[in-house]
Design a protein around this motif. Structure first.
Motif, PDB file in Angstrom:
ATOM      1  N   UNK A 175       0.846  -1.189   0.000  1.00 58.58           N
ATOM      2  CA  UNK A 175       0.000   0.000   0.000  1.00 58.58           C
ATOM      3  C   UNK A 175       0.884   1.243   0.000  1.00 58.58           C
ATOM      4  N   UNK A 176       0.335   2.339  -0.466  1.00 58.41           N
ATOM      5  CA  UNK A 176       1.065   3.598  -0.412  1.00 58.41           C
ATOM      6  C   UNK A 176       1.381   3.973   1.024  1.00 58.41           C
ATOM      7  N   UNK A 177       0.504   3.567   1.960  1.00 58.50           N
ATOM      8  CA  UNK A 177       0.709   3.852   3.374  1.00 58.50           C
ATOM      9  C   UNK A 177       1.358   2.651   4.055  1.00 58.50           C
ATOM     10  N   UNK A 178       2.510   2.888   4.660  1.00 58.41           N
ATOM     11  CA  UNK A 178       3.228   1.833   5.362  1.00 58.41           C
ATOM     12  C   UNK A 178       2.881   1.942   6.843  1.00 58.41           C
ATOM     13  N   UNK A 179       2.229   0.917   7.361  1.00 55.04           N
ATOM     14  CA  UNK A 179       1.753   0.918   8.741  1.00 55.04           C
ATOM     15  C   UNK A 179       2.593  -0.067   9.548  1.00 55.04           C
ATOM     16  N   UNK A 180       3.430   0.462  10.411  1.00 52.74           N
ATOM     17  CA  UNK A 180       4.439  -0.334  11.104  1.00 52.74           C
ATOM     18  C   UNK A 180       3.938  -0.897  12.424  1.00 52.74           C
ATOM     19  N   UNK A 181       4.406  -2.095  12.709  1.00 54.40           N
ATOM     20  CA  UNK A 181       4.288  -2.664  14.035  1.00 54.40           C
ATOM     21  C   UNK A 181       5.677  -2.925  14.563  1.00 54.40           C
ATOM     22  N   UNK A 182       5.943  -2.520  15.785  1.00 56.81           N
ATOM     23  CA  UNK A 182       7.256  -2.712  16.417  1.00 56.81           C
ATOM     24  C   UNK A 182       7.231  -3.974  17.278  1.00 56.81           C
ATOM     25  N   UNK A 183       8.158  -4.883  17.045  1.00 64.89           N
ATOM     26  CA  UNK A 183       8.406  -5.989  17.971  1.00 64.89           C
ATOM     27  C   UNK A 183       9.638  -5.593  18.775  1.00 64.89           C
ATOM     28  N   UNK A 184       9.411  -5.226  20.025  1.00 65.90           N
ATOM     29  CA  UNK A 184      10.471  -4.643  20.836  1.00 65.90           C
ATOM     30  C   UNK A 184      10.355  -3.130  20.794  1.00 65.90           C
ATOM     31  N   UNK A 185      10.321  -2.508  21.954  1.00 70.04           N
ATOM     32  CA  UNK A 185      10.255  -1.045  21.992  1.00 70.04           C
ATOM     33  C   UNK A 185      11.083  -0.553  23.171  1.00 70.04           C
TER      34      UNK A 185
ATOM     35  N   UNK B 254       1.441   1.857  14.056  1.00 68.90           N
ATOM     36  CA  UNK B 254       0.078   1.563  14.495  1.00 68.90           C
ATOM     37  C   UNK B 254       0.025   0.581  15.663  1.00 68.90           C
ATOM     38  N   UNK B 255       1.157  -0.097  15.953  1.00 68.54           N
ATOM     39  CA  UNK B 255       1.134  -1.067  17.052  1.00 68.54           C
ATOM     40  C   UNK B 255       2.551  -1.331  17.536  1.00 68.54           C
ATOM     41  N   UNK B 256       2.665  -1.665  18.822  1.00 69.89           N
ATOM     42  CA  UNK B 256       3.956  -2.061  19.392  1.00 69.89           C
ATOM     43  C   UNK B 256       3.755  -3.317  20.232  1.00 69.89           C
ATOM     44  N   UNK B 257       4.831  -4.075  20.374  1.00 77.26           N
ATOM     45  CA  UNK B 257       4.789  -5.288  21.181  1.00 77.26           C
ATOM     46  C   UNK B 257       6.006  -5.338  22.095  1.00 77.26           C
TER      47      UNK B 257
ATOM     48  N   UNK C 118      -2.232   0.787  19.371  1.00 75.89           N
ATOM     49  CA  UNK C 118      -2.339  -0.599  19.839  1.00 75.89           C
ATOM     50  C   UNK C 118      -1.041  -1.072  20.488  1.00 75.89           C
ATOM     51  N   UNK C 119      -1.194  -1.997  21.427  1.00 77.35           N
ATOM     52  CA  UNK C 119      -0.008  -2.600  22.045  1.00 77.35           C
ATOM     53  C   UNK C 119      -0.302  -4.070  22.359  1.00 77.35           C
ATOM     54  N   UNK C 120       0.757  -4.881  22.306  1.00 74.68           N
ATOM     55  CA  UNK C 120       0.638  -6.323  22.519  1.00 74.68           C
ATOM     56  C   UNK C 120       1.778  -6.817  23.406  1.00 74.68           C
ATOM     57  N   UNK C 121       1.605  -8.057  23.948  1.00 74.58           N
ATOM     58  CA  UNK C 121       2.702  -8.731  24.620  1.00 74.58           C
ATOM     59  C   UNK C 121       3.044 -10.047  23.925  1.00 74.58           C
ATOM     60  N   UNK C 122       2.507 -10.227  22.712  1.00 73.41           N
ATOM     61  CA  UNK C 122       2.730 -11.444  21.931  1.00 73.41           C
ATOM     62  C   UNK C 122       3.087 -11.065  20.491  1.00 73.41           C
ATOM     63  N   UNK C 123       4.239 -11.528  19.970  1.00 69.05           N
ATOM     64  CA  UNK C 123       4.652 -11.112  18.622  1.00 69.05           C
ATOM     65  C   UNK C 123       3.723 -11.584  17.514  1.00 69.05           C
TER      66      UNK C 123
END
Length: 327
Positions: free
Chosen positions: A2-12, A33-36, A54-59
């Motif tokens: 997509x033209x828009x790159x929506x990142x999720x971080x594993x590790x912050x 858009x999300x971190x873990x 958004x945030x998670x504790x599971x990759x």
């Protein structure tokens, strides 16, 4: 993509606070858009402080989040390959902190999956893209030192305070997590820059020692290496030095002069030639990974090509593993 790159971080953790994290949202068409993080409270705290929804504790939950279409992996090296492979198998490009993995074999696994899936994997050797090192490259290509005949790395620092805590040592000195000691954490930037400037290193040998006895991994390393065109180089790293021995130096020696620069302190670049001594001090951006992250995003948007990928990064691990006697 997509033209828009929506990142999720594993590790912050720490590296994402300033070096990289904010940069993802400063580029057109890119947002986080999300971190873990394994500790959900810390993940929530990071997300709230940085305005991430958004945030998670599971990759796996983050990787399979439909709003995430690219993954940034900022965990210790022993998990890089696993998370990168999981992301690519889910069809999501990834950007991995350096080194690509904690050993050469895992790098090869990442390359195989990237080739098989057609999903790109980039690695955070961001110094290639900084104005400071682009100036070094420019001076070399301009022939300011003439024909390059030798390359030398010298690096020495005192132990860190945490190195004395044998009950809770930093992960960077635990070989099963980091791949080695501080050498495996810091030398990758130096070796990547040199290979980007002079081509691949095709042979490397090293001697290691544990002279300080603060932890089990190597704290002193000496190495010699040779580039594809026959250019010889050497390196010396010490992580338990007295403060008087502190040094961060790379010297490019030619038949018409010498170029001296640092890798971590950004001390002025110094050129010695027939006309004398010259200094150069290019600016460094506030968020040092921004230029590379921009190139990665534009690659995913089909606007440019980023060559800082898992294939080029694998060579660095091969050199380090040769120096440490792992292969």
């Amino acid at each position: 993509m997509s033209k828009n790159i929506c990142w999720g971080f594993i590790g912050c953790g720490e590296v994402t606070e300033k070096k990289s994290g904010p940069a993802f949202s400063l580029i057109e068409g890119s947002k986080v858009v999300a971190v873990m993080r394994r500790n959900k409270d810390k993940a929530r705290d990071y997300a709230l402080r940085h305005g991430i929804p958004k945030w998670y504790d599971d990759p796996m939950s983050l990787i399979h989040d439909l709003d995430v279409n690219a993954v940034y992996i900022a965990t210790p090296p022993s998990t890089h390959a696993t998370y990168a492979i999981m992301a690519m198998k889910a069809g999501k490009p990834c950007y991995v902190e350096k080194p690509l993995a904690s050993n050469y074999e895992d790098c090869c696994r990442v390359n195989m999956i990237s080739e098989k899936t057609g999903v790109p994997c980039f690695v955070a050797y961001y110094r290639r893209y900084l104005p400071y090192f682009q100036k070094v490259r420019e001076l070399i290509k301009a022939g300011t030192v003439g024909h390059v005949i030798n390359v030398q790395i010298r690096f020495a620092v005192p132990p860190r305070d945490l190195d004395y805590n044998d009950e809770n040592l930093p992960w960077r000195v635990q070989a099963d997590i980091a791949g080695g000691g501080y050498f495996y954490d810091l030398a990758p930037h130096q070796l990547d820059l040199l290979q980007e400037m002079f081509g691949p290193i095709i042979d490397a040998e090293g001697y290691t020692g544990n002279r300080g006895g603060l932890y089990q991994t190597e704290d002193s390393v000496s190495a010699c290496f040779r580039f594809d065109d026959g250019l010889p180089g050497s390196g010396s790293w010490c992580f338990v030095a007295h403060d008087s021995a502190r040094e961060d130096s790379v010297e490019i020696i030619g038949d018409k002069g010498k170029l001296h620069f640092s890798v971590f302190t950004y001390a002025p670049i110094v050129l010695h030639d027939a006309q004398g001594r010259h200094e150069f001090s290019p600016d460094t951006p506030e968020y040092v990974q921004l230029p590379l992250i921009r190139n990665v995003v534009e690659h995913l948007q089909n606007k440019s090509v980023c060559t800082c990928d898992c294939v080029s990064a694998t060579s660095v691990n091969w050199v380090m593993d040769r120096i440490l006697g792992k292969i």
